[in-house]
Design a protein around this motif. Structure first.
Motif, PDB file in Angstrom:
ATOM      1  N   GLN A  48      -2.076   0.554  -4.520  1.00 61.16           N
ATOM      2  CA  GLN A  48      -1.858  -0.819  -4.083  1.00 61.16           C
ATOM      3  C   GLN A  48      -0.818  -1.476  -4.994  1.00 61.16           C
ATOM      4  O   GLN A  48      -0.595  -1.032  -6.136  1.00 61.16           O
ATOM      5  CB  GLN A  48      -3.158  -1.625  -4.160  1.00 61.16           C
ATOM      6  N   GLY A  49      -0.171  -2.496  -4.500  1.00 68.33           N
ATOM      7  CA  GLY A  49       0.727  -3.297  -5.321  1.00 68.33           C
ATOM      8  C   GLY A  49       2.087  -2.694  -5.564  1.00 68.33           C
ATOM      9  O   GLY A  49       2.839  -3.150  -6.445  1.00 68.33           O
ATOM     10  N   VAL A  88       0.851  -1.190   0.000  1.00 67.62           N
ATOM     11  CA  VAL A  88       0.000   0.000   0.000  1.00 67.62           C
ATOM     12  C   VAL A  88       0.890   1.245   0.000  1.00 67.62           C
ATOM     13  O   VAL A  88       1.851   1.334   0.772  1.00 67.62           O
ATOM     14  CB  VAL A  88      -0.936   0.025   1.219  1.00 67.62           C
ATOM     15  N   ALA A 118      -4.456   6.591   1.612  1.00 66.69           N
ATOM     16  CA  ALA A 118      -3.951   5.543   0.722  1.00 66.69           C
ATOM     17  C   ALA A 118      -4.118   5.993  -0.727  1.00 66.69           C
ATOM     18  O   ALA A 118      -5.202   6.408  -1.139  1.00 66.69           O
ATOM     19  CB  ALA A 118      -4.671   4.231   0.953  1.00 66.69           C
TER      20      ALA A 118
END
Length: 606
Positions: A447-448, A427, A444
């Motif tokens: 992702q990834g 994240v 946030a």
């Protein structure tokens, strides 16, 4: 700069002074589309309007508003304004000059001769001088009657001294002097084609010109009373364009070397001595002066404008667009209008608006450093603006859960620098800076990201835009993640392969001084390479800026840490010493000064 060693736990005050030089306030505030291939720009400081010659006529900018069409014509070559009469003069390839009324926009066409080019105005006498193939055509601004002066070399440039009424014409490498009556009264010739460019100081009645290398590269001075050469100021390098500040009597001379780097030579007109030579990222196409704030603006070949503060000799650079070819100053507002030939735009530089300072986390206009210790505490080390430190401040705990820390600049568009942090789950978190050394609630933003072997803040890859991030994946592909200026992303872009041969990637702000932020990469042999973006989605040729960097185990680009207007690099060696590598612009290798000890206790420095 003096060498200073400081420990992590000490109050780092006094060794290099508490306060550095203030930031140069010059930022691009507007970019206005004006039409294809803008080639010349003129400003009427009384009305606040700017006039731009393009392929299809002349566009007019009312202050910083969007452009409109003033006049459609036949591929105008130059544009000039008489502020006293509010008339605009446009030279055209059909052998005429269009005279446009600034209020009614009524147009009169005046035949002037074959291949009209440069146009200059004497607002005192209301005479307009037009360079043509056969010499100079003079237009009477009141009657539009014309007269001609035959010059075998034509007229490549024309400058007017309104105080004396004399006109100096660059003609085939000579200077031809036209008296108030419009006839040649003197001629300056140092050898075949020996004179390159000229400028006039009306206050001192001195004329400065640059000379071709085979006649001794440098600047020579003409006394405007006798129109004879009185002084010579040699240069160790080839020179070209020049400009003079009539208030300070300072002469700014552009280097014209065939190497990738250029320079601005600063000469005191009174003593005839060089006071500085300032490196630029590329050759200079134009120099304009704002006497009111004592600044010089040098348009760089490729893109960008370097700003020279005549009081401090500090520099800064801003991205304006591709191939800034001409510039003009609004004397009333101080704004500078830059015509970008390959971007079909005019950029407006405001001297009262400062560009954001990279890594200025506490809001004092100086670059700072963030460092995480082994316990996960995040510390702010405020820079003092001159290569030293103020007392450190703890600004976070628990940061040891992060596997990547990046300082991209202003990522969310609030003009304050932020931090991006990737955790072990992949994240990516945005920690918005609050401008006073703290943080707003984290968000946030991806992702990834644990699939990436390195993540670096690269500034604005396209120049003058939002903060971007470069990330390398396991295959060595380098991806550009473009920020949208609101804390999110535009679609990612491929910007290279084979980057897994590099042991470290570092965003180093605008290291070469062309107005676009750069990427530095260290290879396995320890060579440090500078990768300058070209401003259109790719790279310019890479350049070596150092060797032996494999002895360093951490590199970071804080921006201008020592307050000289150039971007710097900080590097830590295995013994925990922190070294400041001060940038000098262009392809120059940075010079090293130790600025700390005990930094091997830090697991991340950004």
């Amino acid at each position: 700069m003096r060498t200073v060693a400081v420990g992590l736990g000490l109050a780092l005050v006094g060794s290099l002074g508490l306060v550095g030089s203030p930031a140069i306030a010059d930022a691009v505030t507007d970019v206005v589309p004006v039409g294809t291939k803008p080639s010349a720009v003129a400003v009427n400081s009384v009305t606040g309007k700017a006039y731009v010659a393009t392929d299809y006529g002349v566009s007019v900018l009312d202050g910083v508003a969007s452009a409109g069409i003033l006049y459609q014509g036949d591929r105008p070559m130059d544009v000039a304004v008489n502020e006293a009469t509010n008339k605009i003069y446009v030279s055209e390839t059909d052998g005429s000059v269009a005279v446009v009324d600034g209020v009614s926009r009524a147009v009169a066409s005046v035949p002037v001769g074959s291949s009209p080019g440069v146009v200059a105005v004497n607002p005192v006498t209301n005479k307009i001088y037009v360079g043509v193939k056969s010499g100079v055509t003079i237009i009477d601004g009141s009657t539009l009657a014309t007269s001609s002066v035959s010059l075998a070399g034509g007229a490549q440039d024309i400058v007017v001294n309104p105080a004396t009424g004399k006109v100096y014409v660059l003609s085939g490498g000579t200077i031809q002097v036209l008296g108030a009556g419009g006839t040649v009264t003197a001629s300056v010739n140092i050898g075949a084609g020996g004179i390159l460019a000229l400028a006039v100081n009306p206050g001192t009645n001195k004329i400065y010109f640059t000379t071709l290398g085979r006649y001794g590269a440098g600047v020579r001075v003409i006394d405007g009373t006798a129109d004879t050469v009185t002084d010579t100021m040699p240069s160790a390098n080839l020179v070209g364009q020049l400009a003079v500040n009539p208030v300070t009597n300072t002469v700014y001379v552009a280097g014209d070397s065939t190497s990738i780097d250029g320079f601005v030579q600063v000469i005191d007109g009174a003593t005839k001595k060089q006071v500085a030579q300032l490196r630029t990222a590329s050759r200079i196409r134009d120099i304009v002066i704002n006497p009111a704030n004592n600044k010089a603006y040098a348009s760089l070949s490729g893109r960008g404008v370097m700003v020279v503060d005549g009081d401090t000799l500090r520099v800064s650079s801003v991205f304006t667009g591709q191939e800034p070819i001409d510039a003009a100053v609004n004397a009333a507002t101080g704004q500078v209008y830059v015509a970008n030939n390959n971007s079909s735009s005019v950029s407006i530089i405001d001297p009262d608006v400062a560009a954001p300072v990279k890594n200025d986390f506490n809001g004092d206009a100086h670059s700072d450093v963030l460092a995480r210790d082994a316990a996960g505490a995040l510390w702010l080390y405020p820079g003092n603006g001159s290569g030293g430190w103020l007392p450190r401040i703890q600004v976070g705990v628990g940061w040891n859960v992060m596997t990547a820390l990046v300082s991209p600049g202003d990522f969310d568009g609030d003009a304050l620098p932020d931090v991006l942090a990737g955790d072990s789950a992949g994240v990516l978190w945005l920690y918005p800076g609050n401008g006073s050394g703290g943080w707003l609630p984290r968000v946030a933003v991806g992702q990834g990201w644990n699939a990436m072997t390195e993540i670096v803040g690269i500034g604005s890859f396209y120049g003058g835009g939002f903060a971007d991030v470069a990330a390398r994946d396991a295959s060595g592909t380098l991806w550009l993640y473009r920020g949208d200026g609101r804390g999110g992303w535009l679609p990612r872009m491929w910007i290279g392969s084979g980057w897994n041969g590099m042991s470290e990637l570092t965003g180093v702000a605008d290291f070469n001084g062309d107005g676009v932020t750069d990427l530095a990469a260290r290879d396995s042999s320890g060579a440090l390479w500078l990768y300058p973006p070209n401003g259109i989605g790719g790279w310019l040729p890479r350049q070596t800026i150092g060797q032996g960097w494999n002895v360093m185990n951490s590199l970071t680009g804080p921006g201008d840490f020592d307050g000289d207007g150039r971007a710097d690099i900080l590097a830590r060696n295995p013994s925990g010493e922190l070294w400041l590598y001060s940038g000098a612009g262009g392809t120059a290798w940075p010079s090293a000064t130790r600025v700390g000890t005990g930094w091997n206790g830090m697991t991340a420095i950004l």
